[in-house]
Motif scaffolding. Structure first.
Motif, PDB file in Angstrom:
ATOM      1  N   LEU A 126     -41.365 -66.803 -56.630  1.00 13.94           N
ATOM      2  CA  LEU A 126     -41.334 -68.043 -57.387  1.00 13.94           C
ATOM      3  C   LEU A 126     -41.936 -69.189 -56.577  1.00 13.94           C
ATOM      4  N   VAL A 127     -41.535 -69.324 -55.328  1.00 10.28           N
ATOM      5  CA  VAL A 127     -42.078 -70.389 -54.470  1.00 10.28           C
ATOM      6  C   VAL A 127     -43.581 -70.190 -54.284  1.00 10.28           C
ATOM      7  N   GLU A 128     -43.999 -68.959 -54.059  1.00 14.96           N
ATOM      8  CA  GLU A 128     -45.435 -68.699 -53.891  1.00 14.96           C
ATOM      9  C   GLU A 128     -46.213 -69.042 -55.160  1.00 14.96           C
ATOM     10  N   GLN A 129     -45.675 -68.668 -56.303  1.00  8.37           N
ATOM     11  CA  GLN A 129     -46.373 -68.936 -57.560  1.00  8.37           C
ATOM     12  C   GLN A 129     -46.403 -70.439 -57.858  1.00  8.37           C
ATOM     13  N   LEU A 130     -45.302 -71.120 -57.629  1.00 14.44           N
ATOM     14  CA  LEU A 130     -45.275 -72.569 -57.855  1.00 14.44           C
ATOM     15  C   LEU A 130     -46.236 -73.292 -56.918  1.00 14.44           C
ATOM     16  N   SER A 131     -46.236 -72.900 -55.653  1.00 12.90           N
ATOM     17  CA  SER A 131     -47.082 -73.596 -54.672  1.00 12.90           C
ATOM     18  C   SER A 131     -48.566 -73.316 -54.882  1.00 12.90           C
ATOM     19  N   ALA A 132     -48.890 -72.279 -55.637  1.00 14.96           N
ATOM     20  CA  ALA A 132     -50.298 -71.960 -55.932  1.00 14.96           C
ATOM     21  C   ALA A 132     -50.832 -72.760 -57.118  1.00 14.96           C
ATOM     22  N   ARG A 133     -49.956 -73.464 -57.815  1.00 12.44           N
ATOM     23  CA  ARG A 133     -50.379 -74.276 -58.967  1.00 12.44           C
ATOM     24  C   ARG A 133     -51.251 -75.434 -58.487  1.00 12.44           C
ATOM     25  N   PRO A 134     -52.139 -75.927 -59.328  1.00 16.39           N
ATOM     26  CA  PRO A 134     -52.953 -77.086 -58.942  1.00 16.39           C
ATOM     27  C   PRO A 134     -52.052 -78.283 -58.584  1.00 16.39           C
ATOM     28  N   ASN A 135     -52.376 -78.934 -57.488  1.00 18.41           N
ATOM     29  CA  ASN A 135     -51.659 -80.108 -56.978  1.00 18.41           C
ATOM     30  C   ASN A 135     -50.239 -79.811 -56.502  1.00 18.41           C
ATOM     31  N   TRP A 136     -49.910 -78.562 -56.305  1.00 18.73           N
ATOM     32  CA  TRP A 136     -48.600 -78.179 -55.786  1.00 18.73           C
ATOM     33  C   TRP A 136     -48.788 -77.599 -54.389  1.00 18.73           C
ATOM     34  N   ASN A 137     -47.717 -77.602 -53.618  1.00 19.25           N
ATOM     35  CA  ASN A 137     -47.668 -76.938 -52.320  1.00 19.25           C
ATOM     36  C   ASN A 137     -46.237 -76.438 -52.119  1.00 19.25           C
ATOM     37  N   VAL A 138     -45.976 -75.806 -50.999  1.00 21.85           N
ATOM     38  CA  VAL A 138     -44.646 -75.246 -50.751  1.00 21.85           C
ATOM     39  C   VAL A 138     -43.591 -76.345 -50.752  1.00 21.85           C
ATOM     40  N   SER A 139     -43.894 -77.458 -50.123  1.00 19.72           N
ATOM     41  CA  SER A 139     -42.930 -78.558 -50.054  1.00 19.72           C
ATOM     42  C   SER A 139     -42.533 -79.049 -51.447  1.00 19.72           C
ATOM     43  N   LEU A 140     -43.499 -79.218 -52.317  1.00 25.50           N
ATOM     44  CA  LEU A 140     -43.212 -79.659 -53.679  1.00 25.50           C
ATOM     45  C   LEU A 140     -42.433 -78.590 -54.440  1.00 25.50           C
ATOM     46  N   ALA A 141     -42.785 -77.340 -54.258  1.00 26.49           N
ATOM     47  CA  ALA A 141     -42.066 -76.254 -54.936  1.00 26.49           C
ATOM     48  C   ALA A 141     -40.593 -76.234 -54.508  1.00 26.49           C
ATOM     49  N   LEU A 142     -40.343 -76.411 -53.219  1.00 27.48           N
ATOM     50  CA  LEU A 142     -38.966 -76.424 -52.730  1.00 27.48           C
ATOM     51  C   LEU A 142     -38.220 -77.647 -53.247  1.00 27.48           C
ATOM     52  N   ARG A 143     -38.871 -78.806 -53.271  1.00 24.47           N
ATOM     53  CA  ARG A 143     -38.245 -80.016 -53.803  1.00 24.47           C
ATOM     54  C   ARG A 143     -37.871 -79.817 -55.274  1.00 24.47           C
ATOM     55  N   PHE A 144     -38.776 -79.228 -56.040  1.00 24.20           N
ATOM     56  CA  PHE A 144     -38.514 -78.924 -57.439  1.00 24.20           C
ATOM     57  C   PHE A 144     -37.278 -78.036 -57.584  1.00 24.20           C
ATOM     58  N   LEU A 145     -37.192 -76.978 -56.782  1.00 26.48           N
ATOM     59  CA  LEU A 145     -36.043 -76.070 -56.872  1.00 26.48           C
ATOM     60  C   LEU A 145     -34.743 -76.769 -56.505  1.00 26.48           C
ATOM     61  N   VAL A 146     -34.797 -77.629 -55.484  1.00 24.10           N
ATOM     62  CA  VAL A 146     -33.593 -78.371 -55.095  1.00 24.10           C
ATOM     63  C   VAL A 146     -33.149 -79.298 -56.224  1.00 24.10           C
ATOM     64  N   GLU A 147     -34.085 -80.090 -56.734  1.00 26.35           N
ATOM     65  CA  GLU A 147     -33.730 -81.087 -57.746  1.00 26.35           C
ATOM     66  C   GLU A 147     -33.337 -80.473 -59.085  1.00 26.35           C
ATOM     67  N   LYS A 148     -34.028 -79.443 -59.500  1.00 24.68           N
ATOM     68  CA  LYS A 148     -33.796 -78.888 -60.835  1.00 24.68           C
ATOM     69  C   LYS A 148     -32.780 -77.742 -60.886  1.00 24.68           C
ATOM     70  N   TYR A 149     -32.525 -77.082 -59.738  1.00 25.11           N
ATOM     71  CA  TYR A 149     -31.657 -75.903 -59.783  1.00 25.11           C
ATOM     72  C   TYR A 149     -30.546 -75.919 -58.741  1.00 25.11           C
ATOM     73  N   GLU A 150     -30.866 -76.208 -57.480  1.00 23.88           N
ATOM     74  CA  GLU A 150     -29.825 -76.180 -56.443  1.00 23.88           C
ATOM     75  C   GLU A 150     -28.724 -77.187 -56.724  1.00 23.88           C
ATOM     76  N   ASN A 151     -29.060 -78.316 -57.294  1.00 25.37           N
ATOM     77  CA  ASN A 151     -28.079 -79.375 -57.509  1.00 25.37           C
ATOM     78  C   ASN A 151     -27.458 -79.358 -58.906  1.00 25.37           C
ATOM     79  N   THR A 152     -27.626 -78.264 -59.620  1.00 20.08           N
ATOM     80  CA  THR A 152     -27.005 -78.168 -60.945  1.00 20.08           C
ATOM     81  C   THR A 152     -25.724 -77.341 -60.833  1.00 20.08           C
TER      82      THR A 152
END
Length: 186
Positions: A126-152
Motif C-alpha cells: 500500500l505504501v509503495e503504491q501510494l508513493s508511486a502516485r503522481p506528486n506523492w512520496n513515502v512521507s506523504l503516503a505515511l502521513r495519509f495513513l496516519v491521518e486517515k487510518y491510524e488516528n481513527t
C-alpha cells in the motif's frame, strides 16, 4: 517447533573474524580451517549490516550460509510496519534486508511467520503504491495513513485489524484506501 542447531567445534579463528551471536545451546567458537566458509561469510555480513544489527539476531549455519532468526516485532501503529520493513525495529535487520538477502528462508517455513509476512506485506504494498502516485512520496503516503487510518477509532492500536481490512473481500479494503487517497490533499 524443534530447534535445529548446528554443532560447532571450538578452535581458534582468524583474529579479524568476529563471531556471530549464538543461541544458548551453541558453543561460541568456530572451527576455522582454511576451507571453512563461515568466517568469510560472517565477515561479509558484518561489512554489509554492521555488528549492532547482527547482534540483535540469533544465527544458524544452514546449507552453507548464516541464517538469522527473526520474529516480527510488536507494532502499535500502522506506519511501524513500514519502519520495520525499511529500517528495522529494536535494532534488528529490516524485513526488506532479510527478504533481499535470504528470500523466504529466514522464515524457515513456519506458518506463523509466513502468515504475518503476508499480512504485513499488504501495508508495505500500500505504501509503495501510494508513493508511486503522481506528486506523492513515502512521507506523504505515511502521513495519509496516519491521518486517515491510524488516528481513527477503528484502527487506533489495532494494526492487525487494518491489515485484515486491506485483505478482506478480495482486497476491497486495499482498493478503498487507494480510492480515499485520490481525495487527499498533497
Amino acid at each position: 517447533m524443534p530447534a535445529t542447531s548446528t554443532s560447532v567445534p571450538s578452535v581458534s579463528c582468524p583474529t579479524n573474524f568476529a563471531l556471530p551471536s549464538f543461541s544458548a545451546d551453541q558453543p561460541l567458537a568456530l572451527d576455522a580451517s582454511p576451507s571453512d566458509p563461515r568466517p568469510e561469510k560472517w565477515a561479509a555480513l558484518l561489512t554489509k549490516y554492521g555488528r549492532d544489527k547482527l547482534d540483535a539476531h540469533e544465527w544458524e549455519w544452514k546449507s552453507g550460509d548464516w541464517l538469522p532468526r527473526y520474529r516480527y516485532q510488536p507494532v502499535d501503529a500502522i506506519t511501524d510496519i513500514w519502519t520495520e520493513y525499511v529500517d528495522g525495529l529494536n535494532g534488528h535487520l529490516s524485513t526488506r534486508e532479510l527478504k533481499d538477502r535470504w528470500g523466504a528462508k529466514w522464515r524457515r517455513n513456519e506458518g506463523g511467520l509466513k502468515t504475518e509476512a503476508a499480512r504485513r506485506s499488504k501495508v508495505v504494498s500500500l505504501v509503495e503504491q501510494l508513493s508511486a502516485r503522481p506528486n506523492w512520496n513515502v512521507s506523504l503516503a505515511l502521513r495519509f495513513l496516519v491521518e486517515k487510518y491510524e488516528n481513527t477509532p477503528a484502527f487506533v492500536g489495532k494494526v492487525r485489524a487494518f491489515c485484515d481490512y486491506l485483505q478482506k473481500n478480495g482486497g476491497a479494503g486495499f482498493q478503498a484506501v487507494i480510492a480515499a487517497a485520490s481525495h487527499y490533499p498533497s
